[in-house]
Write a protein that holds these residues in place. Sequence first.
Motif, PDB file in Angstrom:
ATOM      1  N   GLN A  41     -39.142   8.947 -50.875  1.00 50.62           N
ATOM      2  CA  GLN A  41     -39.833   7.849 -50.628  1.00 50.62           C
ATOM      3  C   GLN A  41     -39.320   6.813 -49.834  1.00 50.62           C
ATOM      4  O   GLN A  41     -39.898   5.922 -49.200  1.00 50.62           O
ATOM      5  CB  GLN A  41     -40.306   7.298 -51.748  1.00 50.62           C
ATOM      6  N   ASN A  44     -40.478   5.715 -46.131  1.00 52.89           N
ATOM      7  CA  ASN A  44     -41.784   4.924 -46.068  1.00 52.89           C
ATOM      8  C   ASN A  44     -41.453   3.477 -46.354  1.00 52.89           C
ATOM      9  O   ASN A  44     -42.398   2.807 -46.070  1.00 52.89           O
ATOM     10  CB  ASN A  44     -42.814   5.385 -47.348  1.00 52.89           C
ATOM     11  N   GLU A  46     -40.059   0.233 -44.798  1.00 55.91           N
ATOM     12  CA  GLU A  46     -39.711  -0.432 -43.445  1.00 55.91           C
ATOM     13  C   GLU A  46     -38.361  -0.888 -43.670  1.00 55.91           C
ATOM     14  O   GLU A  46     -37.624  -0.607 -42.504  1.00 55.91           O
ATOM     15  CB  GLU A  46     -40.658  -1.263 -42.982  1.00 55.91           C
ATOM     16  N   SER A  61     -35.838   4.826 -43.705  1.00 60.01           N
ATOM     17  CA  SER A  61     -35.432   5.840 -42.968  1.00 60.01           C
ATOM     18  C   SER A  61     -33.671   5.963 -42.514  1.00 60.01           C
ATOM     19  O   SER A  61     -33.083   7.091 -42.565  1.00 60.01           O
ATOM     20  CB  SER A  61     -36.201   6.301 -41.788  1.00 60.01           C
ATOM     21  N   HIS A 115     -47.750   8.634 -55.357  1.00 61.49           N
ATOM     22  CA  HIS A 115     -48.465   7.547 -55.601  1.00 61.49           C
ATOM     23  C   HIS A 115     -49.719   8.001 -56.571  1.00 61.49           C
ATOM     24  O   HIS A 115     -50.184   8.956 -56.514  1.00 61.49           O
ATOM     25  CB  HIS A 115     -48.960   6.959 -54.254  1.00 61.49           C
ATOM     26  N   SER A 132     -55.550   4.683 -47.228  1.00 58.02           N
ATOM     27  CA  SER A 132     -54.177   5.049 -46.879  1.00 58.02           C
ATOM     28  C   SER A 132     -53.276   4.602 -48.041  1.00 58.02           C
ATOM     29  O   SER A 132     -53.641   3.758 -48.918  1.00 58.02           O
ATOM     30  CB  SER A 132     -53.561   4.402 -45.694  1.00 58.02           C
ATOM     31  N   CYS A 134     -49.798   4.799 -47.560  1.00 62.36           N
ATOM     32  CA  CYS A 134     -48.425   4.320 -46.994  1.00 62.36           C
ATOM     33  C   CYS A 134     -48.653   3.340 -45.716  1.00 62.36           C
ATOM     34  O   CYS A 134     -49.097   3.738 -44.455  1.00 62.36           O
ATOM     35  CB  CYS A 134     -47.898   5.657 -46.389  1.00 62.36           C
ATOM     36  N   THR A 136     -46.260   1.882 -44.116  1.00 60.24           N
ATOM     37  CA  THR A 136     -45.322   2.049 -42.878  1.00 60.24           C
ATOM     38  C   THR A 136     -45.857   3.125 -42.119  1.00 60.24           C
ATOM     39  O   THR A 136     -45.760   2.995 -40.745  1.00 60.24           O
ATOM     40  CB  THR A 136     -44.163   2.384 -43.888  1.00 60.24           C
ATOM     41  N   CYS A 137     -46.600   3.903 -42.622  1.00 57.49           N
ATOM     42  CA  CYS A 137     -46.859   5.229 -41.725  1.00 57.49           C
ATOM     43  C   CYS A 137     -48.188   4.799 -40.857  1.00 57.49           C
ATOM     44  O   CYS A 137     -48.304   5.148 -39.799  1.00 57.49           O
ATOM     45  CB  CYS A 137     -47.175   6.304 -42.420  1.00 57.49           C
ATOM     46  N   THR A 155     -44.847  -3.012 -54.044  1.00 56.67           N
ATOM     47  CA  THR A 155     -45.186  -1.969 -53.043  1.00 56.67           C
ATOM     48  C   THR A 155     -46.449  -2.818 -52.179  1.00 56.67           C
ATOM     49  O   THR A 155     -46.575  -2.838 -51.122  1.00 56.67           O
ATOM     50  CB  THR A 155     -45.965  -0.693 -53.465  1.00 56.67           C
ATOM     51  N   ASP A 159     -46.502  -4.044 -48.652  1.00 57.97           N
ATOM     52  CA  ASP A 159     -47.378  -3.605 -47.828  1.00 57.97           C
ATOM     53  C   ASP A 159     -48.148  -4.664 -46.840  1.00 57.97           C
ATOM     54  O   ASP A 159     -48.628  -4.491 -45.753  1.00 57.97           O
ATOM     55  CB  ASP A 159     -48.540  -2.466 -48.402  1.00 57.97           C
TER      56      ASP A 159
END
Length: 306
Positions: A41, A44, A46, A61, A115, A132, A134, A136-137, A155, A159
């Motif tokens: 996870q 995801n 950022e 990442s 999730h 969605s 996610c 970040t995606c 979260t 977000d």
Amino acid sequence: MEYSYQVIIVGGGPAGLAAGLYTARARLNALLIEKLMPGGQLVNAELIENYPGFPEGISGSDLGSLMEQQARKYGLEILMDEVSGVEVKGDLKIVKTAESTYTGRTLIIASGASHSRLGVPGEDELSGRGVSYCATCDGALFKDASVAVIGGGDTALSDALLLSRFASRVTIVHRRDKLRASKILQERAYDDPRIEFLLNSVVEAVEGNNRVEQLQVRNVRTGERSILAVDGVFIAVGSKPGTGYLAGLLALSEDGSIAVNANMETSVPGIFAAGDIRSESCHQVAAAVGDGVCAAMAAQKYLIAV
Ligand code: NAP
């Protein structure tokens, strides 16, 4: 039956990679199986600002990739595959994927959580069409759009703060009047002119003709119903441990997570659980790393003892 690995780790998030680093450095023959990509996870997120050692923060990442490199450097074998089942035969832990079977003397389960769904009409039908899980995606797809974020935890607020860089308006819809998120995220969200709050409110339906167009919202205090026009909705209402593939093998706690003691030992000797999937997890990257380390050390002791 012969075992092929001293340790098999399921899940390549921070808990699994930390366990992999420790088992590899203990010169144990270890295999980590991850279904998507190492980092779990983390990828995801950022920007992670609360993992010690990175005063400027680090992207999820990048952190995942560094953890992977470090574990591989000491010899951890990492395999991309999805575990479909686990069996125990005597002292052996048998881990199955669609096409292969791996046998280990110990098993560390670090496959995390997935999730939660909101469970309202329209959510599944419009998933990927404005619904969605996610930011970040998918956030960049909502440039100058109007979006809602559902939830009041870390979260949801992370977000919303990310989405406010793209969208023209972000509405946080939360079922209570108090946010659960950490104070620093609350301060930033309250200071952001593009973020609005719809408190004491729940979403009853996601509606649209082939794409999200509006949400049916109910105020839980007054019972009043209203429509919130949006182009997208990001659902951030927590997560649940993904234990389905274990099919009754291990004792679970009330919330469905794997019951462990302080050494990350589960109800089956030689099987350990670490990170978001274990009972009483505090769902933080740093805590997951600690769990992975404890599980690896406990596995090492188990291998010496039996
Ligand atoms: P969470 O803390 O469990 O928050 C979930 C939110 O969704 C809560 O506000 C909850 O409301 C709401 N909710 C749950 N079910 C709902 C439903 N059916 N309808 C409407 N609202 C619902 O989950 P999270 O935000 O994903 O965070 C999980 C963990 O990861 C936490 O420990 C968090 O600290 C950590 N995390 C940290 C960061 C960070 O540090 N930057 C970022 C992301 C996640 P109530 O408040 O009323 O229960």
